[in-house]
Design a protein around this motif. Structure first.
Motif, mmCIF file in Angstrom:
data_model
loop_
_atom_site.group_PDB
_atom_site.id
_atom_site.type_symbol
_atom_site.label_atom_id
_atom_site.label_comp_id
_atom_site.label_asym_id
_atom_site.label_seq_id
_atom_site.Cartn_x
_atom_site.Cartn_y
_atom_site.Cartn_z
ATOM 1 N N LYS A 28 4.728 -1.203 -9.086
ATOM 2 C CA LYS A 28 5.978 -0.810 -9.726
ATOM 3 C C LYS A 28 5.605 0.200 -10.805
ATOM 4 O O LYS A 28 4.662 -0.022 -11.566
ATOM 5 C CB LYS A 28 6.676 -2.017 -10.346
ATOM 6 C CG LYS A 28 7.966 -1.677 -11.043
ATOM 7 C CD LYS A 28 8.612 -2.922 -11.633
ATOM 8 C CE LYS A 28 9.889 -2.545 -12.351
ATOM 9 N NZ LYS A 28 10.543 -3.722 -12.926
ATOM 10 N N THR A 29 6.337 1.317 -10.873
ATOM 11 C CA THR A 29 6.023 2.341 -11.869
ATOM 12 C C THR A 29 7.269 2.766 -12.628
ATOM 13 O O THR A 29 8.388 2.650 -12.133
ATOM 14 C CB THR A 29 5.399 3.601 -11.226
ATOM 15 O OG1 THR A 29 6.388 4.234 -10.417
ATOM 16 C CG2 THR A 29 4.179 3.261 -10.403
ATOM 17 N N GLU A 30 7.056 3.247 -13.829
ATOM 18 C CA GLU A 30 8.114 3.842 -14.647
ATOM 19 C C GLU A 30 7.930 5.350 -14.710
ATOM 20 O O GLU A 30 8.882 6.093 -14.845
ATOM 21 C CB GLU A 30 8.067 3.260 -16.068
ATOM 22 C CG GLU A 30 8.164 1.745 -16.127
ATOM 23 C CD GLU A 30 9.591 1.241 -16.138
ATOM 24 O OE1 GLU A 30 10.477 1.993 -16.555
ATOM 25 O OE2 GLU A 30 9.797 0.091 -15.711
ATOM 26 N N SER A 111 -3.173 -4.922 -10.094
ATOM 27 C CA SER A 111 -3.421 -6.325 -10.449
ATOM 28 C C SER A 111 -2.138 -7.064 -10.815
ATOM 29 O O SER A 111 -2.112 -8.290 -10.785
ATOM 30 C CB SER A 111 -4.415 -6.416 -11.603
ATOM 31 O OG SER A 111 -5.670 -5.932 -11.200
ATOM 32 N N ASN A 112 -1.076 -6.334 -11.157
ATOM 33 C CA ASN A 112 0.191 -6.987 -11.492
ATOM 34 C C ASN A 112 0.818 -7.671 -10.289
ATOM 35 O O ASN A 112 1.584 -8.615 -10.445
ATOM 36 C CB ASN A 112 1.191 -5.976 -12.060
ATOM 37 C CG ASN A 112 0.837 -5.541 -13.458
ATOM 38 O OD1 ASN A 112 0.050 -6.173 -14.143
ATOM 39 N ND2 ASN A 112 1.415 -4.436 -13.883
ATOM 40 N N PHE A 113 0.533 -7.183 -9.079
ATOM 41 C CA PHE A 113 1.189 -7.697 -7.889
ATOM 42 C C PHE A 113 0.244 -8.144 -6.779
ATOM 43 O O PHE A 113 0.597 -8.973 -5.968
ATOM 44 C CB PHE A 113 2.119 -6.629 -7.289
ATOM 45 C CG PHE A 113 3.232 -6.227 -8.200
ATOM 46 C CD1 PHE A 113 4.287 -7.084 -8.453
ATOM 47 C CD2 PHE A 113 3.218 -4.993 -8.816
ATOM 48 C CE1 PHE A 113 5.323 -6.722 -9.296
ATOM 49 C CE2 PHE A 113 4.245 -4.620 -9.665
ATOM 50 C CZ PHE A 113 5.300 -5.482 -9.906
ATOM 51 N N MET A 114 -0.933 -7.563 -6.695
ATOM 52 C CA MET A 114 -1.799 -7.764 -5.538
ATOM 53 C C MET A 114 -2.969 -8.686 -5.844
ATOM 54 O O MET A 114 -3.450 -8.739 -6.968
ATOM 55 C CB MET A 114 -2.323 -6.410 -5.041
ATOM 56 C CG MET A 114 -1.219 -5.452 -4.640
ATOM 57 S SD MET A 114 -1.854 -3.848 -4.176
ATOM 58 C CE MET A 114 -2.472 -4.245 -2.547
ATOM 59 N N SER A 115 -3.440 -9.388 -4.809
ATOM 60 C CA SER A 115 -4.604 -10.261 -4.933
ATOM 61 C C SER A 115 -5.884 -9.450 -4.775
ATOM 62 O O SER A 115 -5.981 -8.601 -3.886
ATOM 63 C CB SER A 115 -4.587 -11.327 -3.837
ATOM 64 O OG SER A 115 -3.436 -12.123 -3.938
ATOM 65 N N ILE A 116 -6.865 -9.736 -5.624
ATOM 66 C CA ILE A 116 -8.177 -9.075 -5.521
ATOM 67 C C ILE A 116 -8.876 -9.578 -4.263
ATOM 68 O O ILE A 116 -8.809 -10.758 -3.925
ATOM 69 C CB ILE A 116 -9.046 -9.407 -6.759
ATOM 70 C CG1 ILE A 116 -8.474 -8.739 -8.010
ATOM 71 C CG2 ILE A 116 -10.491 -9.016 -6.540
ATOM 72 C CD1 ILE A 116 -8.923 -7.326 -8.255
ATOM 73 N N LYS A 117 -9.549 -8.674 -3.583
ATOM 74 C CA LYS A 117 -10.367 -9.028 -2.417
ATOM 75 C C LYS A 117 -11.820 -8.951 -2.831
ATOM 76 O O LYS A 117 -12.236 -7.987 -3.467
ATOM 77 C CB LYS A 117 -10.093 -8.071 -1.260
ATOM 78 C CG LYS A 117 -10.889 -8.400 -0.028
ATOM 79 C CD LYS A 117 -10.495 -7.542 1.141
ATOM 80 C CE LYS A 117 -11.284 -7.969 2.367
ATOM 81 N NZ LYS A 117 -10.857 -7.285 3.565
ATOM 82 N N ALA A 118 -12.608 -9.929 -2.460
ATOM 83 C CA ALA A 118 -14.033 -9.948 -2.801
ATOM 84 C C ALA A 118 -14.731 -8.769 -2.146
ATOM 85 O O ALA A 118 -14.763 -8.663 -0.929
ATOM 86 C CB ALA A 118 -14.661 -11.263 -2.367
ATOM 87 N N SER A 119 -15.300 -7.876 -2.931
ATOM 88 C CA SER A 119 -15.928 -6.676 -2.384
ATOM 89 C C SER A 119 -17.273 -6.969 -1.724
ATOM 90 O O SER A 119 -17.710 -6.230 -0.877
ATOM 91 C CB SER A 119 -16.107 -5.615 -3.478
ATOM 92 O OG SER A 119 -16.938 -6.105 -4.509
ATOM 93 N N GLU A 120 -17.923 -8.072 -2.088
ATOM 94 C CA GLU A 120 -19.218 -8.354 -1.477
ATOM 95 C C GLU A 120 -19.101 -8.560 0.031
ATOM 96 O O GLU A 120 -20.024 -8.263 0.769
ATOM 97 C CB GLU A 120 -19.942 -9.531 -2.133
ATOM 98 C CG GLU A 120 -19.167 -10.823 -2.097
ATOM 99 C CD GLU A 120 -18.321 -11.058 -3.314
ATOM 100 O OE1 GLU A 120 -18.190 -10.127 -4.159
ATOM 101 O OE2 GLU A 120 -17.782 -12.149 -3.461
#
Length: 124
Positions: A28-30, A111-120
């Motif tokens: 989401k952006t302003e 990060s406000n909306f999405m889940s982090i994916k493990a980069s390893e």
């Protein structure tokens, strides 16, 4: 460089208005935001360069690899999202073809909306 998920498993079921679908929120952006669709043919490449503005790339088809300033390559495929901050070096390439939605803005914070994916789990 950060990796995120937008696949159905991290979305939310929507039933309003007799609907039946899953929505994975992304951003989401302003401030002004540019959104484009990038098509890389087999053996396509977006050469290494610094991000002029923060950028979120959502892989919607195909697969390939990305790298950041650390030069380590990471596999990406449909359902993956990669975020680079302004000034961060990055490169994207594919052997088989890749389609991605690219969102660029001064003001994006996945990060406000999405889940982090493990980069390893992505390392080549």
């Amino acid at each position: 460089m950060k990796f995120y998920r937008f696949d159905p498993e991290v979305g939310k079921g929507i039933a309003h208005f007799n609907s039946n679908f899953i929505m994975s929120r992304i951003i989401k952006t302003e401030k002004p935001t540019q959104i484009g669709c990038m098509h890389l043919d087999p053996n396509g490449i977006v050469g290494f360069h610094q991000a002029v503005v923060s950028q979120l790339m959502l892989i919607v088809g195909g697969e390939g690899w990305v790298r950041g300033d650390d030069a380590e390559k990471y596999c990406v495929k449909s359902g993956d999202a990669v975020y680079w901050e302004k000034g961060e070096g990055h490169e994207t390439a594919t052997n088989t073809g890749l389609t991605a939605i690219v969102i660029e803005s001064e003001e994006i914070n996945p990060s406000n909306f999405m889940s982090i994916k493990a980069s390893e789990s992505l390392s080549l």
